[in-house]
Scaffold this active site. Sequence first.
Site, mmCIF file in Angstrom:
data_model
loop_
_atom_site.group_PDB
_atom_site.id
_atom_site.type_symbol
_atom_site.label_atom_id
_atom_site.label_comp_id
_atom_site.label_asym_id
_atom_site.label_seq_id
_atom_site.Cartn_x
_atom_site.Cartn_y
_atom_site.Cartn_z
ATOM 1 N N ARG A 182 0.828 -1.220 0.000
ATOM 2 C CA ARG A 182 0.000 0.000 0.000
ATOM 3 C C ARG A 182 0.858 1.265 0.000
ATOM 4 O O ARG A 182 0.420 2.315 -0.433
ATOM 5 C CB ARG A 182 -0.868 0.046 1.276
ATOM 6 C CG ARG A 182 -2.128 -0.781 1.241
ATOM 7 C CD ARG A 182 -2.793 -0.792 2.617
ATOM 8 N NE ARG A 182 -3.293 0.515 3.049
ATOM 9 C CZ ARG A 182 -4.524 0.962 2.815
ATOM 10 N NH1 ARG A 182 -5.363 0.218 2.140
ATOM 11 N NH2 ARG A 182 -4.905 2.135 3.261
ATOM 12 N N ARG A 186 9.434 6.260 -3.327
ATOM 13 C CA ARG A 186 9.691 7.274 -4.362
ATOM 14 C C ARG A 186 11.115 7.791 -4.296
ATOM 15 O O ARG A 186 11.626 8.011 -3.197
ATOM 16 C CB ARG A 186 8.805 8.506 -4.122
ATOM 17 C CG ARG A 186 7.350 8.288 -4.156
ATOM 18 C CD ARG A 186 6.641 9.660 -4.069
ATOM 19 N NE ARG A 186 5.221 9.429 -3.945
ATOM 20 C CZ ARG A 186 4.481 9.841 -2.917
ATOM 21 N NH1 ARG A 186 5.030 10.535 -1.939
ATOM 22 N NH2 ARG A 186 3.196 9.576 -2.881
ATOM 23 N N ARG A 259 -10.118 -5.989 13.674
ATOM 24 C CA ARG A 259 -9.230 -5.249 14.558
ATOM 25 C C ARG A 259 -9.992 -3.999 14.980
ATOM 26 O O ARG A 259 -10.798 -3.451 14.209
ATOM 27 C CB ARG A 259 -7.944 -4.820 13.833
ATOM 28 C CG ARG A 259 -7.041 -5.948 13.458
ATOM 29 C CD ARG A 259 -6.405 -6.633 14.643
ATOM 30 N NE ARG A 259 -5.382 -5.820 15.273
ATOM 31 C CZ ARG A 259 -4.804 -6.159 16.436
ATOM 32 N NH1 ARG A 259 -5.186 -7.252 17.093
ATOM 33 N NH2 ARG A 259 -3.868 -5.393 16.951
ATOM 34 N N ARG A 290 0.161 5.580 16.966
ATOM 35 C CA ARG A 290 0.384 6.947 16.499
ATOM 36 C C ARG A 290 -0.336 7.946 17.393
ATOM 37 O O ARG A 290 -1.226 7.582 18.165
ATOM 38 C CB ARG A 290 -0.048 7.117 15.038
ATOM 39 C CG ARG A 290 -1.444 6.681 14.717
ATOM 40 C CD ARG A 290 -1.702 6.667 13.201
ATOM 41 N NE ARG A 290 -3.004 6.090 12.917
ATOM 42 C CZ ARG A 290 -3.439 5.771 11.699
ATOM 43 N NH1 ARG A 290 -2.684 5.970 10.652
ATOM 44 N NH2 ARG A 290 -4.622 5.235 11.537
ATOM 45 N N GLU A 315 -3.445 6.317 19.701
ATOM 46 C CA GLU A 315 -4.181 5.166 19.155
ATOM 47 C C GLU A 315 -3.568 3.849 19.596
ATOM 48 O O GLU A 315 -2.375 3.625 19.401
ATOM 49 C CB GLU A 315 -4.131 5.194 17.618
ATOM 50 C CG GLU A 315 -4.956 6.295 17.013
ATOM 51 C CD GLU A 315 -5.100 6.115 15.508
ATOM 52 O OE1 GLU A 315 -5.378 7.110 14.854
ATOM 53 O OE2 GLU A 315 -4.917 4.976 15.001
ATOM 54 N N TYR A 363 -12.131 -3.885 3.680
ATOM 55 C CA TYR A 363 -11.479 -2.647 4.078
ATOM 56 C C TYR A 363 -11.678 -1.616 2.979
ATOM 57 O O TYR A 363 -11.167 -1.737 1.889
ATOM 58 C CB TYR A 363 -9.990 -2.853 4.351
ATOM 59 C CG TYR A 363 -9.294 -1.549 4.638
ATOM 60 C CD1 TYR A 363 -9.567 -0.868 5.805
ATOM 61 C CD2 TYR A 363 -8.438 -0.979 3.726
ATOM 62 C CE1 TYR A 363 -8.993 0.355 6.061
ATOM 63 C CE2 TYR A 363 -7.855 0.247 3.969
ATOM 64 C CZ TYR A 363 -8.137 0.907 5.136
ATOM 65 O OH TYR A 363 -7.577 2.126 5.365
ATOM 66 N N ASP A 365 -11.670 2.480 1.832
ATOM 67 C CA ASP A 365 -11.429 3.899 2.068
ATOM 68 C C ASP A 365 -12.747 4.622 1.812
ATOM 69 O O ASP A 365 -13.694 4.038 1.300
ATOM 70 C CB ASP A 365 -10.343 4.417 1.115
ATOM 71 C CG ASP A 365 -8.941 3.934 1.523
ATOM 72 O OD1 ASP A 365 -8.713 3.706 2.721
ATOM 73 O OD2 ASP A 365 -8.082 3.784 0.629
HETATM 74 N N1 UDP Z 1 3.249 0.936 7.959
HETATM 75 C C1 UDP Z 1 4.468 0.838 8.585
HETATM 76 N N2 UDP Z 1 4.974 1.944 9.222
HETATM 77 C C2 UDP Z 1 4.320 3.128 9.252
HETATM 78 C C3 UDP Z 1 3.065 3.228 8.593
HETATM 79 C C4 UDP Z 1 2.547 2.107 7.956
HETATM 80 O O1 UDP Z 1 5.084 -0.215 8.590
HETATM 81 O O2 UDP Z 1 4.843 4.074 9.849
HETATM 82 C C5 UDP Z 1 2.704 -0.292 7.307
HETATM 83 C C6 UDP Z 1 1.858 -1.135 8.251
HETATM 84 O O3 UDP Z 1 2.118 -2.488 7.949
HETATM 85 C C7 UDP Z 1 0.449 -0.788 7.853
HETATM 86 C C8 UDP Z 1 0.606 -0.598 6.361
HETATM 87 O O4 UDP Z 1 1.877 0.014 6.208
HETATM 88 O O5 UDP Z 1 -0.442 -1.838 8.159
HETATM 89 C C9 UDP Z 1 -0.477 0.259 5.717
HETATM 90 O O6 UDP Z 1 -0.479 1.506 6.328
HETATM 91 P P1 UDP Z 1 -1.647 2.569 6.125
HETATM 92 O O7 UDP Z 1 -1.163 3.870 6.637
HETATM 93 O O8 UDP Z 1 -2.126 2.467 4.740
HETATM 94 O O9 UDP Z 1 -2.735 2.008 7.138
HETATM 95 P P2 UDP Z 1 -4.132 2.689 7.604
HETATM 96 O O10 UDP Z 1 -3.938 4.181 7.579
HETATM 97 O O11 UDP Z 1 -5.140 2.181 6.651
HETATM 98 O O12 UDP Z 1 -4.313 2.175 8.982
#
Ligand code: UDP
Length: 380
Positions: A182, A186, A259, A290, A315, A363, A365
């Site tokens: 996901r 870059r 979850r 976070r 969170e 899931y 968005d």
């Molecule tokens: N992820 C990570 N470190 C970060 C942010 C995201 O390893 O600092 C990984 C983690 O495995 C997560 C995935 O990237 O489940 C997808 O993150 P995303 O931000 O898309 O998750 P959401 O915002 O949907 O909870």
Amino acid sequence: MENMKYDYLIVGAGLYGATFAHFATRQGKRCLVIDKRPHTGGNIYCSEVEGINVHQYGAHIFHTSDRKVWDFVNSIVPFNRYTNYPVAQAPDGRLYNLPFNMNTFYQMWSVKTPAEAQAKLDEQRHQAVERMQADGVSEPRNLEEQALLLIGRDIYEQLIKGYTEKQWGRPCTELPAFIIRRLPVRLTFDNNYFNDSYQGIPVGGYNRLTEGLLAGADVLLDTDFFDNREHWQSVADKIVFTGKIDEFYGYRFGQLQYRTVRFETEVLDEPNHQGNAVVNYTSADVPYTRIIEHKHFETFGAAVYDNPHTVISREYSTEWQEGMEPFYPVNDAVNQAVYKKYRELAAKEKNVIFGGRLAEYKYYDMAPIIAAVMALFNKE
Ligand code: UDP
């Protein structure tokens, strides 16, 4: 209201239900929307604290490349220019930019050009390929192997491993590889978390969007469909069900797993706590994933200091249990197999439409929810 016959009973006033009500009302249909919670909006609901819209069920950032969806939501409420650029505090105590881009590579390895970063990534990836070859595999078998191939060990250990294991409550070696794909990688100095063309937050908060969508429908809150199912089924010709599909069928094939996220929200007597809406904590030693500082979703530049207070939410990610709000479907093979059985029953219903994250066990968005409802009405 009670004796009136409706065209649609919509169970759930979240984004799917509210969007459905909007399009149906536009076609002259009468809709009754019921929700067991005391507010509309489902998980995009915001509560106002110290003049700040608090995303009570977690950060929601609207992003899409679909011009029709973007124009539609902006016709309900204008969106601001918020762009998501989270930073991460790593186990080494330092801050890194996300997603993985030239800023991250500079912070991690002091490389200054795309060529230097590429060389470093190639070196790290090569080590991952060699390890997999030694094991006799060609495709990544899990999230850990995928991350090592994508971005290398340094970034995996500082920015991925701890965060992912906290979020999913399972080791990276037992998680599917697709989750980590996901995130963009870059070779430009671009901290925008999303690749989409359009992004923002409704001016005045998400409740404005919900209220705009629901204008024209009748709404009953604190009303649980399952408390009086027979009655609710009799008030309309058709039902739009956005709740848990396993509950709709009395859990006859067993419970689906989710979850969930618990939030610890605090008001602070300072105007600017962390300088950004989202700071990830990627260390396994920090119990939360976070911290969200809500004012930064809607207040930019010097205006941040106009309000001397700020609101933050920590969170904590946990496994869902009865009585909690379900957030993320656990899309593993076991749960997908159970969902498939419910979906087969649902496909046979003539007068029930199942839509959204809980009814489709998917899931979603926000933008794809709107797109799904628009597609439904284009067809009819
Ligand atoms: N992820 C990570 N470190 C970060 C942010 C995201 O390893 O600092 C990984 C983690 O495995 C997560 C995935 O990237 O489940 C997808 O993150 P995303 O931000 O898309 O998750 P959401 O915002 O949907 O909870």
